[in-house]
Design a protein around this motif. Sequence first.
Motif, PDB file in Angstrom:
ATOM      1  N   VAL A 157       0.850  -1.200   0.000  1.00  0.00           N
ATOM      2  CA  VAL A 157       0.000   0.000   0.000  1.00  0.00           C
ATOM      3  C   VAL A 157       0.880   1.243   0.000  1.00  0.00           C
ATOM      4  CG1 VAL A 157      -1.645   1.354   1.388  1.00  0.00           C
ATOM      5  CG2 VAL A 157      -2.015  -1.098   1.045  1.00  0.00           C
ATOM      6  N   GLU A 158       1.902   1.250   0.833  1.00  0.00           N
ATOM      7  CA  GLU A 158       2.811   2.407   0.877  1.00  0.00           C
ATOM      8  C   GLU A 158       3.439   2.666  -0.485  1.00  0.00           C
ATOM      9  OE1 GLU A 158       6.729   4.097   3.244  1.00  0.00           O
ATOM     10  OE2 GLU A 158       5.518   2.533   4.180  1.00  0.00           O
ATOM     11  N   LYS A 159       3.858   1.610  -1.161  1.00  0.00           N
ATOM     12  CA  LYS A 159       4.466   1.752  -2.496  1.00  0.00           C
ATOM     13  C   LYS A 159       3.462   2.349  -3.485  1.00  0.00           C
ATOM     14  CE  LYS A 159       6.847  -0.920  -6.050  1.00  0.00           C
ATOM     15  NZ  LYS A 159       7.313  -2.245  -6.461  1.00  0.00           N
ATOM     16  N   LYS A 160       2.229   1.830  -3.474  1.00  0.00           N
ATOM     17  CA  LYS A 160       1.195   2.323  -4.393  1.00  0.00           C
ATOM     18  C   LYS A 160       0.839   3.779  -4.094  1.00  0.00           C
ATOM     19  CE  LYS A 160      -2.139   2.064  -7.464  1.00  0.00           C
ATOM     20  NZ  LYS A 160      -1.854   2.101  -8.881  1.00  0.00           N
ATOM     21  N   VAL A 161       0.672   4.113  -2.813  1.00  0.00           N
ATOM     22  CA  VAL A 161       0.332   5.492  -2.431  1.00  0.00           C
ATOM     23  C   VAL A 161       1.471   6.433  -2.779  1.00  0.00           C
ATOM     24  CG1 VAL A 161      -0.181   7.022  -0.476  1.00  0.00           C
ATOM     25  CG2 VAL A 161      -1.352   4.813  -0.678  1.00  0.00           C
ATOM     26  N   THR A 162       2.701   6.000  -2.570  1.00  0.00           N
ATOM     27  CA  THR A 162       3.858   6.822  -2.932  1.00  0.00           C
ATOM     28  C   THR A 162       3.835   7.145  -4.417  1.00  0.00           C
ATOM     29  OG1 THR A 162       5.190   5.921  -1.125  1.00  0.00           O
ATOM     30  CG2 THR A 162       6.381   6.930  -2.963  1.00  0.00           C
ATOM     31  N   GLN A 163       3.575   6.136  -5.246  1.00  0.00           N
ATOM     32  CA  GLN A 163       3.521   6.368  -6.691  1.00  0.00           C
ATOM     33  C   GLN A 163       2.374   7.299  -7.067  1.00  0.00           C
ATOM     34  OE1 GLN A 163       5.902   5.541  -8.939  1.00  0.00           O
ATOM     35  NE2 GLN A 163       4.690   6.947 -10.168  1.00  0.00           N
ATOM     36  N   LEU A 164       1.222   7.106  -6.443  1.00  0.00           N
ATOM     37  CA  LEU A 164       0.074   7.980  -6.728  1.00  0.00           C
ATOM     38  C   LEU A 164       0.366   9.424  -6.339  1.00  0.00           C
ATOM     39  CD1 LEU A 164      -2.804   5.638  -5.537  1.00  0.00           C
ATOM     40  CD2 LEU A 164      -2.519   6.516  -7.867  1.00  0.00           C
ATOM     41  N   VAL A 165       0.985   9.635  -5.192  1.00  0.00           N
ATOM     42  CA  VAL A 165       1.314  11.001  -4.754  1.00  0.00           C
ATOM     43  C   VAL A 165       2.321  11.628  -5.709  1.00  0.00           C
ATOM     44  CG1 VAL A 165       2.400  12.376  -2.927  1.00  0.00           C
ATOM     45  CG2 VAL A 165       0.696  10.631  -2.340  1.00  0.00           C
ATOM     46  N   LYS A 166       3.345  10.865  -6.116  1.00  0.00           N
ATOM     47  CA  LYS A 166       4.324  11.380  -7.087  1.00  0.00           C
ATOM     48  C   LYS A 166       3.627  11.814  -8.376  1.00  0.00           C
ATOM     49  CE  LYS A 166       8.428   8.809  -5.642  1.00  0.00           C
ATOM     50  NZ  LYS A 166       9.369   7.729  -5.991  1.00  0.00           N
ATOM     51  N   THR A 167       2.731  10.969  -8.862  1.00  0.00           N
ATOM     52  CA  THR A 167       2.002  11.284 -10.090  1.00  0.00           C
ATOM     53  C   THR A 167       1.088  12.488  -9.885  1.00  0.00           C
ATOM     54  OG1 THR A 167       2.049   8.952 -10.718  1.00  0.00           O
ATOM     55  CG2 THR A 167       0.433  10.351 -11.846  1.00  0.00           C
ATOM     56  N   ALA A 168       0.435  12.555  -8.742  1.00  0.00           N
ATOM     57  CA  ALA A 168      -0.515  13.634  -8.456  1.00  0.00           C
ATOM     58  C   ALA A 168       0.147  15.000  -8.459  1.00  0.00           C
ATOM     59  CB  ALA A 168      -1.200  13.395  -7.108  1.00  0.00           C
ATOM     60  N   VAL A 169       1.413  15.066  -8.028  1.00  0.00           N
ATOM     61  CA  VAL A 169       2.076  16.381  -7.940  1.00  0.00           C
ATOM     62  C   VAL A 169       2.988  16.677  -9.119  1.00  0.00           C
ATOM     63  CG1 VAL A 169       1.922  16.441  -5.417  1.00  0.00           C
ATOM     64  CG2 VAL A 169       3.985  15.510  -6.492  1.00  0.00           C
ATOM     65  N   ALA A 170       3.120  15.726 -10.025  1.00  0.00           N
ATOM     66  CA  ALA A 170       3.953  15.941 -11.200  1.00  0.00           C
ATOM     67  C   ALA A 170       3.336  17.032 -12.072  1.00  0.00           C
ATOM     68  CB  ALA A 170       4.092  14.644 -12.006  1.00  0.00           C
ATOM     69  N   PRO A 171       4.171  17.829 -12.719  1.00  0.00           N
ATOM     70  CA  PRO A 171       3.624  18.866 -13.613  1.00  0.00           C
ATOM     71  C   PRO A 171       2.740  18.243 -14.693  1.00  0.00           C
ATOM     72  CG  PRO A 171       5.993  19.136 -13.330  1.00  0.00           C
ATOM     73  CD  PRO A 171       5.623  17.834 -12.685  1.00  0.00           C
ATOM     74  N   ALA A 172       1.673  18.922 -15.007  1.00  0.00           N
ATOM     75  CA  ALA A 172       0.721  18.404 -16.005  1.00  0.00           C
ATOM     76  C   ALA A 172       1.298  18.406 -17.392  1.00  0.00           C
ATOM     77  CB  ALA A 172      -0.548  19.228 -15.994  1.00  0.00           C
TER      78      ALA A 172
END
Length: 148
Positions: free
Chosen positions: A133-148
């Motif tokens: 779960v931590e790995k998946k959430v980490t990836q989602l957060v990275k993607t969420a804050v990446a420049p559009a």
Amino acid sequence: MAGKTTSDGLSEVERQAVKDRAQELRAQAKAGKNREAGTKQVLEAIGKLEGTDKALAEGLHKVVSETAPDLVPKTFYGFPAYANGDGKVVVFIQPSSKFKTRYATINFDEPSHLDDGDMWPIGFAVLAWTPEVEKKVTQLVKTAVAPA
């Protein structure tokens, strides 16, 4: 809806959530975009949680702090949340205890950059904080804050 319904159609829990949100907005207006004040609010909100909800909120706080340090901690309807520089919530956790649901959810709001075609998930049910779960959430957060 959880609990007894009031005359306006909201449950007592939902009505209290609205009142709490108004109080929260007043406190946030006083604090502005002060990271310390926001962190204090988030840690207080996490401190009120128990069991799995607390473990999940602590896990999300750790991931966001390490992965997206530019996000500003704040509360959102009493939930631990993290906002962008414009004050818009990017990610938050809704504990299962808040509305007596079976599972907590980690949710991403509109400023997150999770777009993937014409349809994509923005909410994730979480039963336990595990390494996966931590790995998946980490990836989602990275993607969420990446420049559009």
